[in-house]
Write a protein that holds these residues in place. Sequence first.
Motif, PDB file in Angstrom:
ATOM      1  N   MET A   1       0.851  -1.168   0.000  1.00 49.43           N
ATOM      2  CA  MET A   1       0.000   0.000   0.000  1.00 49.43           C
ATOM      3  C   MET A   1       0.894   1.228   0.000  1.00 49.43           C
ATOM      4  SD  MET A   1      -2.506   1.436   2.978  1.00 49.43           S
ATOM      5  CE  MET A   1      -1.262   1.173   4.178  1.00 49.43           C
ATOM      6  N   ARG A   2       0.486   2.224  -0.770  1.00 49.50           N
ATOM      7  CA  ARG A   2       1.229   3.479  -0.812  1.00 49.50           C
ATOM      8  C   ARG A   2       0.243   4.637  -0.813  1.00 49.50           C
ATOM      9  NH1 ARG A   2       6.388   5.448  -3.742  1.00 49.50           N
ATOM     10  NH2 ARG A   2       6.062   7.668  -3.541  1.00 49.50           N
ATOM     11  N   VAL A   3       0.451   5.559   0.120  1.00 48.12           N
ATOM     12  CA  VAL A   3      -0.324   6.793   0.171  1.00 48.12           C
ATOM     13  C   VAL A   3       0.663   7.926  -0.073  1.00 48.12           C
ATOM     14  CG1 VAL A   3      -1.798   8.270   1.570  1.00 48.12           C
ATOM     15  CG2 VAL A   3      -1.969   5.788   1.796  1.00 48.12           C
ATOM     16  N   ASN A   4       0.501   8.602  -1.194  1.00 48.36           N
ATOM     17  CA  ASN A   4       1.424   9.673  -1.557  1.00 48.36           C
ATOM     18  C   ASN A   4       1.174  10.933  -0.736  1.00 48.36           C
ATOM     19  OD1 ASN A   4       3.161   8.810  -3.942  1.00 48.36           O
ATOM     20  ND2 ASN A   4       1.140   8.056  -4.510  1.00 48.36           N
ATOM     21  N   SER A   5       2.088  11.875  -0.847  1.00 44.55           N
ATOM     22  CA  SER A   5       2.075  13.081  -0.026  1.00 44.55           C
ATOM     23  C   SER A   5       0.819  13.929  -0.242  1.00 44.55           C
ATOM     24  CB  SER A   5       3.321  13.921  -0.299  1.00 44.55           C
ATOM     25  OG  SER A   5       3.416  14.219  -1.665  1.00 44.55           O
TER      26      SER A   5
ATOM     27  N   PHE B   1      -6.310  -2.281   1.201  1.00 45.30           N
ATOM     28  CA  PHE B   1      -5.636  -3.568   1.134  1.00 45.30           C
ATOM     29  C   PHE B   1      -4.255  -3.405   0.491  1.00 45.30           C
ATOM     30  CE2 PHE B   1      -9.969  -4.927   1.768  1.00 45.30           C
ATOM     31  CZ  PHE B   1      -9.820  -6.008   2.615  1.00 45.30           C
ATOM     32  N   SER B   2      -3.485  -4.465   0.537  1.00 51.75           N
ATOM     33  CA  SER B   2      -2.122  -4.414   0.019  1.00 51.75           C
ATOM     34  C   SER B   2      -2.090  -4.021  -1.453  1.00 51.75           C
ATOM     35  CB  SER B   2      -1.431  -5.762   0.203  1.00 51.75           C
ATOM     36  OG  SER B   2      -2.112  -6.746  -0.534  1.00 51.75           O
ATOM     37  N   HIS B   3      -1.052  -3.361  -1.829  1.00 47.69           N
ATOM     38  CA  HIS B   3      -0.792  -2.915  -3.200  1.00 47.69           C
ATOM     39  C   HIS B   3      -1.777  -1.862  -3.694  1.00 47.69           C
ATOM     40  CE1 HIS B   3       2.309  -5.900  -3.485  1.00 47.69           C
ATOM     41  NE2 HIS B   3       1.456  -6.824  -3.116  1.00 47.69           N
ATOM     42  N   ALA B   4      -2.497  -1.222  -2.792  1.00 48.14           N
ATOM     43  CA  ALA B   4      -3.334  -0.087  -3.189  1.00 48.14           C
ATOM     44  C   ALA B   4      -2.427   1.132  -3.315  1.00 48.14           C
ATOM     45  CB  ALA B   4      -4.423   0.165  -2.157  1.00 48.14           C
ATOM     46  N   ASN B   5      -2.703   1.969  -4.285  1.00 44.72           N
ATOM     47  CA  ASN B   5      -1.883   3.154  -4.531  1.00 44.72           C
ATOM     48  C   ASN B   5      -2.779   4.387  -4.568  1.00 44.72           C
ATOM     49  OD1 ASN B   5       0.158   4.908  -5.194  1.00 44.72           O
ATOM     50  ND2 ASN B   5       0.234   4.308  -7.336  1.00 44.72           N
ATOM     51  N   VAL B   6      -2.524   5.312  -3.653  1.00 46.47           N
ATOM     52  CA  VAL B   6      -3.302   6.542  -3.571  1.00 46.47           C
ATOM     53  C   VAL B   6      -2.413   7.685  -4.041  1.00 46.47           C
ATOM     54  CG1 VAL B   6      -4.539   8.099  -2.032  1.00 46.47           C
ATOM     55  CG2 VAL B   6      -4.631   5.637  -1.640  1.00 46.47           C
ATOM     56  N   GLY B   7      -2.839   8.373  -5.088  1.00 44.04           N
ATOM     57  CA  GLY B   7      -2.060   9.469  -5.648  1.00 44.04           C
ATOM     58  C   GLY B   7      -2.004  10.673  -4.723  1.00 44.04           C
ATOM     59  N   ARG B   8      -1.221  11.661  -5.117  1.00 47.46           N
ATOM     60  CA  ARG B   8      -1.074  12.882  -4.322  1.00 47.46           C
ATOM     61  C   ARG B   8      -2.390  13.647  -4.255  1.00 47.46           C
ATOM     62  NH1 ARG B   8       4.456  15.960  -5.284  1.00 47.46           N
ATOM     63  NH2 ARG B   8       3.422  17.168  -3.682  1.00 47.46           N
ATOM     64  N   ARG B   9      -2.579  14.296  -3.119  1.00 48.18           N
ATOM     65  CA  ARG B   9      -3.724  15.182  -2.879  1.00 48.18           C
ATOM     66  C   ARG B   9      -5.085  14.508  -3.035  1.00 48.18           C
ATOM     67  NH1 ARG B   9      -0.895  19.683  -2.295  1.00 48.18           N
ATOM     68  NH2 ARG B   9       0.764  20.229  -3.747  1.00 48.18           N
TER      69      ARG B   9
ATOM     70  N   ILE C   1     -13.426   1.352   1.231  1.00 51.63           N
ATOM     71  CA  ILE C   1     -12.669   0.106   1.207  1.00 51.63           C
ATOM     72  C   ILE C   1     -12.054  -0.004  -0.178  1.00 51.63           C
ATOM     73  CG2 ILE C   1     -12.767  -2.405   1.365  1.00 51.63           C
ATOM     74  CD1 ILE C   1     -15.255  -2.045   3.151  1.00 51.63           C
ATOM     75  N   LEU C   2     -10.730  -0.086  -0.228  1.00 45.69           N
ATOM     76  CA  LEU C   2     -10.014  -0.205  -1.495  1.00 45.69           C
ATOM     77  C   LEU C   2      -9.479  -1.617  -1.629  1.00 45.69           C
ATOM     78  CD1 LEU C   2     -10.084   2.902  -1.018  1.00 45.69           C
ATOM     79  CD2 LEU C   2      -7.916   2.981  -2.211  1.00 45.69           C
ATOM     80  N   ASP C   3      -9.921  -2.316  -2.646  1.00 47.49           N
ATOM     81  CA  ASP C   3      -9.452  -3.672  -2.916  1.00 47.49           C
ATOM     82  C   ASP C   3      -7.967  -3.669  -3.260  1.00 47.49           C
ATOM     83  OD1 ASP C   3     -11.752  -5.027  -2.434  1.00 47.49           O
ATOM     84  OD2 ASP C   3     -12.279  -5.361  -4.527  1.00 47.49           O
ATOM     85  N   PRO C   4      -7.332  -4.828  -3.219  1.00 45.82           N
ATOM     86  CA  PRO C   4      -5.931  -4.906  -3.633  1.00 45.82           C
ATOM     87  C   PRO C   4      -5.761  -4.453  -5.082  1.00 45.82           C
ATOM     88  CG  PRO C   4      -6.581  -6.919  -2.535  1.00 45.82           C
ATOM     89  CD  PRO C   4      -7.831  -6.107  -2.729  1.00 45.82           C
TER      90      PRO C   4
ATOM     91  N   ARG D   1     -10.652  -2.986  -8.231  1.00 42.29           N
ATOM     92  CA  ARG D   1      -9.594  -2.656  -9.188  1.00 42.29           C
ATOM     93  C   ARG D   1     -10.169  -2.210 -10.530  1.00 42.29           C
ATOM     94  NH1 ARG D   1      -6.385  -5.289 -13.136  1.00 42.29           N
ATOM     95  NH2 ARG D   1      -4.319  -4.392 -13.203  1.00 42.29           N
ATOM     96  N   ASP D   2     -11.237  -2.849 -10.982  1.00 42.22           N
ATOM     97  CA  ASP D   2     -11.835  -2.512 -12.275  1.00 42.22           C
ATOM     98  C   ASP D   2     -12.298  -1.062 -12.350  1.00 42.22           C
ATOM     99  OD1 ASP D   2     -11.439  -5.131 -12.981  1.00 42.22           O
ATOM    100  OD2 ASP D   2     -13.474  -5.742 -12.507  1.00 42.22           O
TER     101      ASP D   2
END
Length: 82
Positions: free
Chosen positions: A1-5, A15-23, A30-33, A66-67
Amino acid sequence: MRVNSFSEVESSILFSHANVGRRCKIRRAILDPMCTFPKGQPSGTTPEADRQRYFVTESGITVVTRDYSLVETVTVDYFTPE
């Protein structure tokens, strides 16, 4: 999981491998993998807008699979006549 600045995540499950962009602002979601949220996209802040893009439960929790989280959707038609 990554939450950007400069992103805010509140009362959510990522969940694992979720990626949240900046701002981004994510609330009650709930965010699926393997979900990817592009830069600046909100979720859980406006239920009406979320219902158009994602699944929202009766209690107001936004469920993102994811879809529905991909930045760009590409449709390929392999059966076009030549």
